[in-house]
Structures are given as C-alpha cells and as structure tokens.
Design a protein around this motif. Sequence first.
Motif, PDB file in Angstrom:
ATOM      1  N   LEU A  24     -19.334 -14.050 -11.500  1.00 44.02           N
ATOM      2  CA  LEU A  24     -20.350 -13.817 -10.479  1.00 44.02           C
ATOM      3  C   LEU A  24     -21.127 -12.535 -10.750  1.00 44.02           C
ATOM      4  O   LEU A  24     -22.359 -12.496 -10.624  1.00 44.02           O
ATOM      5  CB  LEU A  24     -19.693 -13.740  -9.093  1.00 44.02           C
ATOM      6  CG  LEU A  24     -19.239 -15.063  -8.467  1.00 44.02           C
ATOM      7  CD1 LEU A  24     -18.402 -14.812  -7.224  1.00 44.02           C
ATOM      8  CD2 LEU A  24     -20.445 -15.932  -8.124  1.00 44.02           C
ATOM      9  N   SER A  83     -23.413 -13.179 -13.691  1.00 42.22           N
ATOM     10  CA  SER A  83     -24.553 -13.999 -13.302  1.00 42.22           C
ATOM     11  C   SER A  83     -25.588 -13.172 -12.547  1.00 42.22           C
ATOM     12  O   SER A  83     -26.796 -13.288 -12.787  1.00 42.22           O
ATOM     13  CB  SER A  83     -24.068 -15.162 -12.429  1.00 42.22           C
ATOM     14  OG  SER A  83     -25.152 -15.944 -11.982  1.00 42.22           O
ATOM     15  N   LEU A 116     -32.592 -16.673  -7.699  1.00 44.15           N
ATOM     16  CA  LEU A 116     -31.229 -16.699  -8.215  1.00 44.15           C
ATOM     17  C   LEU A 116     -30.476 -15.427  -7.859  1.00 44.15           C
ATOM     18  O   LEU A 116     -29.271 -15.466  -7.618  1.00 44.15           O
ATOM     19  CB  LEU A 116     -31.251 -16.902  -9.735  1.00 44.15           C
ATOM     20  CG  LEU A 116     -29.900 -17.191 -10.398  1.00 44.15           C
ATOM     21  CD1 LEU A 116     -29.257 -18.414  -9.755  1.00 44.15           C
ATOM     22  CD2 LEU A 116     -30.067 -17.393 -11.886  1.00 44.15           C
ATOM     23  N   ASN A 129     -27.030 -15.481  -5.844  1.00 41.78           N
ATOM     24  CA  ASN A 129     -25.816 -14.823  -6.330  1.00 41.78           C
ATOM     25  C   ASN A 129     -25.240 -13.864  -5.292  1.00 41.78           C
ATOM     26  O   ASN A 129     -24.024 -13.737  -5.160  1.00 41.78           O
ATOM     27  CB  ASN A 129     -26.112 -14.073  -7.633  1.00 41.78           C
ATOM     28  CG  ASN A 129     -26.180 -15.003  -8.833  1.00 41.78           C
ATOM     29  OD1 ASN A 129     -25.453 -15.984  -8.906  1.00 41.78           O
ATOM     30  ND2 ASN A 129     -27.063 -14.719  -9.769  1.00 41.78           N
ATOM     31  N   ALA A 147     -24.645 -19.519 -13.047  1.00 41.34           N
ATOM     32  CA  ALA A 147     -24.506 -19.618 -11.592  1.00 41.34           C
ATOM     33  C   ALA A 147     -23.889 -20.954 -11.194  1.00 41.34           C
ATOM     34  O   ALA A 147     -23.073 -21.031 -10.262  1.00 41.34           O
ATOM     35  CB  ALA A 147     -25.861 -19.438 -10.926  1.00 41.34           C
ATOM     36  N   CYS A 194     -20.197 -20.821 -11.815  1.00 37.19           N
ATOM     37  CA  CYS A 194     -19.550 -20.070 -10.735  1.00 37.19           C
ATOM     38  C   CYS A 194     -19.353 -20.957  -9.507  1.00 37.19           C
ATOM     39  O   CYS A 194     -18.316 -20.879  -8.828  1.00 37.19           O
ATOM     40  CB  CYS A 194     -20.391 -18.850 -10.367  1.00 37.19           C
ATOM     41  SG  CYS A 194     -20.441 -17.570 -11.632  1.00 37.19           S
TER      42      CYS A 194
END
Length: 590
Positions: free
Chosen positions: A125, A128, A140, A144, A83, A86
């Motif tokens: 993405l 993740s 998370l 995301n 993450a 990203c």
Amino acid sequence: MLWVRKWPYFTNIVTKVQGAEGFDSVPSSSGSNGSGRYEIGLIYLGMMHLHFGHPKQALQVLTEAVRFSQQQSNESCLAYTLAAICNVLSEFGCSSSAGVLGTSFSPITSMDTSLSVGQQLFVLLRESLKRAESLKLKRLVASNHLALAKFDLLHAQRSLLSFGPKASMKLRTFPINVCKELRLCSNLISEFGYESSTMTTDGAFSTTWLNNLPKSMDSPLLPQENGHRNNCDAHRFFTQLSTVPKSVLQLLGSSYIMRSTAWEMYGSAPLARINSLVYTTCFADASSSSDAASVHAKLIQHLAVFRGYKEAFVALKVAEEKFLTVSKSVILLVKLQLLHERALHRGNLKLAQQVCDELGVLASSVSGVDKDLKTEASLRHARTLLAANQFSQAAAVAHSLFCMCYKFNMQVQNATVLLLLAEIHKKSGNAVLGLPYALASLSFCQSFNLDLLKASATLTLAELWLSLGSNHAKRALTLIHGALPMILGHGGLELQARAQITEAKCYLSDPSYSVFKDSEVVLDLLRQASDELQVLEYHELAAEAFYLMAHVFDKLGQLERREEVAASFKEHMMALENPQDEDDPLLNMF
C-alpha cells in the motif's frame, strides 16, 4: 451486523482508464500509440476474477500486467495494477504475495519473507501510494489513502522491524491515522474547484449541509429564513459539486461511507449516522447503486437499533423498491438481519433458523470469498441455537467461526465471537468458564478501539460475576457504572435495557441494599428497561424486567401493583411460548 463493506469505489477508479473523463496517465517511453491497452485489459480481467470470487486467478492475471507494464515502461498501468493487487490481498489475502507475484517485482523481492500477510499488504500500500504521488495520479492517490484508512481501521500496529527482546509488543489501532488518511482522500476535491476560489477544506461538504439542516422533515433542504447569505452559500455549494467529475464524487462519497463505518466500529452512533446522512444528501446523484444501497442499509440498521422494528421495516420497504436492480443487494441482507433479530426477540426460533439458512445460501461456497457474509450467517446460527438452549451446538459453531476468523486474520470479528462464547457459557450456567472469553473479548476491543463493543463486553463480564453469587454484586455494579456513559450515550435500546436490568439485579443482590429505603432506584431502572424492550418486542427480557418489578412490589407489600406487573409478565411469557407471526402486519409487508 456487517461492519466493513466491500470496495466498489476501486472499480470506479479502474473504469476511468478509458472513460469519457480520461485516465490519469503519463506517457510511456515506448511511444506506441496503442501502449497500455493490453495492460488495461489485464487489469479489467483481474478485477473480473476478483468480482466472481477467484482471487488466485486475479493475482495471476495482475502479475502478468505487472510484467508487461514493466517491459513497456508503462508507469501508470503499473501503479494501477499495484493498487489492484493491494485490493485483492485486502479482500482475500494469501499466504505469501512474493511467491504469487514472482521475482521481477522489486517491491515484493525487497520485503522480508518473514513478514505477515498484513505487513506485506502495508508495504504494498505504501509503495502504491508512493508511485501514484510521483506520477501525479490524483484519483489513485485518493484511492490509496482510502485503502490505507481501511488498513489502519482493521489492523493493529506493529513495527515491521524487530529491535530486540525489549521492543514493545503492544498492539493497537490508532483512530487518528484513520482520520488522517480520510482527510487526505477528501483533499482530492480541491483539485477540481474554481481556479479563482480558495481550496475546499476537509469537511466543507458536511459543514455546509449541517449549517443548512432543516429543523423539521417538512422543511426544504435549504431553508429561506436566513436570507440571501444562505442562498449564496447553497448556490456555491451545489454549483461546485456540478463542476466535479462523477468519478471524483464517487470516490469522495466512498470516504464518507468509510467514515460512517469507522464510527460504527469505534462506537459513536451519532457520528456514524451523520456521515451516512451527509452521503445521501451530497453524493446521492453521483453514487453507484451498491454504495447508495450500503448507506441506506446503515440508516435502516440505525432505525432498528434506536427506534424499533416498525420504523425500520417501513424504511426497508422504501429501500427495496429503490434498489430492485442491485445484484445480491445489501438491502436483502439487512432485511434478513432485521427478520432474524425480530424473530429471536419474539421467540419464533423456526423463522429465525429459516432466515439463517437464507443467509448461508447468499454466501459463495469458495473458500476465502464472502468472508463477512459467512461470518454473519454463522454468528446468527449460533445465536439461534443459544436461544433454543442448545448450548453445546452453539459453542461448536462459535468455535468453528473463531477458527475461520483467525485463519483469515479477521481480528475485529474475533472480538464479537469471543463475546458470544462468553454469553453461551453464561446462559448455560458455567459463568466461571465464560470469564476468560469475556476478558479476551475486552482485550481485542481495547486493541482495536471498539468502544461500544467494549462496553457490551464489560456488561457481559458484570453479568458473569453476578452469576457467581451475591458476594460479587458490588464488583459487577462497579463494572456497569464504568460502562454506563458509553451505553447510555451510544448504545441501542436492547443494550441500554440489558444494562438497566443488570444494574437493578446488582442492587437487589447486594446484602447491604434495602428495598424499603430506596425502592424507586430499582423500579425506575426496570420501568425504563420494560418500555424499551416492549418497543423491540423482546419478550424474554421484558418478562424478566416485569418479574423483578413484581418481586419488588411484593416485598413492599403493594399487592395491587404487583398483580398489574405480574399480568404483564404473563402476557410476555405467553407471547414467547406461542409466537403468532402468521398475522404479523410487518411480515406481511414482504
């Protein structure tokens, strides 16, 4: 104005790794008690590099975190590291993430090397999000979804795979995808409600707040006239807020900031404002200083555009006192923006250039860092040169800015730059050269659903056609009438006044129009425009409105009224030629 903000909420997620509220994690297979500390330290170090504008060093550190997390089978740290990567690619980008991350990271090695940076970011993405969902890392997962919302907001959709020469190459963003990701992010709040209560639906916070919205500024936030039912709803609403961890509230608040940003881009000022107000009402206590300052800046900008500078500067003074400790505060940025706009409207080009220089100083000298701030400074520098009738210099700055936006794939900003180039050619008397830029800006606006900017580009296109002669007056009028619903419904004072003046000029330029038969249509448009422009102190455009009114009265033979508006015209021209900002009470506030 800056549309897309930085992402402080991601740092809030990372800081919960060892915080008092705990870290969403799963045990590693190594069984070591100290497992994860080294990886966590690397994540912090990577985010520190990112904060100070060193994206390459950040990626190198995060690559080491990926390698060590894989060796230790620490899936949680691996998910958080992915993450973070990203986030780095989203903010700064790189020519090829595969070369930076190495060959040990399977999501990278499985990607086609011909994919663009945006497509690589999309793959990362999705990977993740998939990892976070499989590990049940709730915070998370929500983070995301918020990152995917930003991606869908700023990137046109194109298939990752090629299906031959007949495949559709149409590029568009899809607002419904943005709304979907934001809704999924907001679902995180349902994980922290009472076990006996029903799940909190998306928009419950804003719905409760709107149902209890006071009718006046002096009324309490939760009025009493609705009796016991309102009190119970309010008690349940705020009690539930108190049971939610602060990190979750910060993340949920960030989703409302993203909603406000999205509606700004799509052109709905009321929805942008209402989402900002929901944030300040429901999440102010749990918000970070940077997030709160960002929302206050949005509301101040809204005041300036729709109510004029007087009210905006009063609100700005309050915000400055509240956010004194915020480093490189967005409040300072919005202050400089307002000062620059007002200086241009009042004709004080010297002050406008000084503000541009201050904006340039705020941005980092490192390439690829503070791109939005550099774009803002260059745009305002070009507009200052345009106001000074230095057309070639303004065009050179705009072309350079377009190249920078193209290099860093800032397509949304390119629409604004292209529109600025069209305006430069229009004002320099080269309307024919301005038409391709206006049409290109319209194309960008359609691809990214920038409805209000599209209406502004349509208005500029109409002005360009009108500049080519009276034969094109009807075509220009048709374009204006097509954009008027958006302009009058969501545009600010300046955009509405421009549209009204241009519509009046179309009528006056049309050979079939008779002033004697229908003069009130033109006069009403010009009166409304002059009133709005006087609120903004936009002397040049206000003088044009009064000049056109004097022209109409002269044709009608109403000499006394002609002299009245001619006096107003002279007043604005004198103010434009001799701006006296030394005794300006609004500037003395600062």
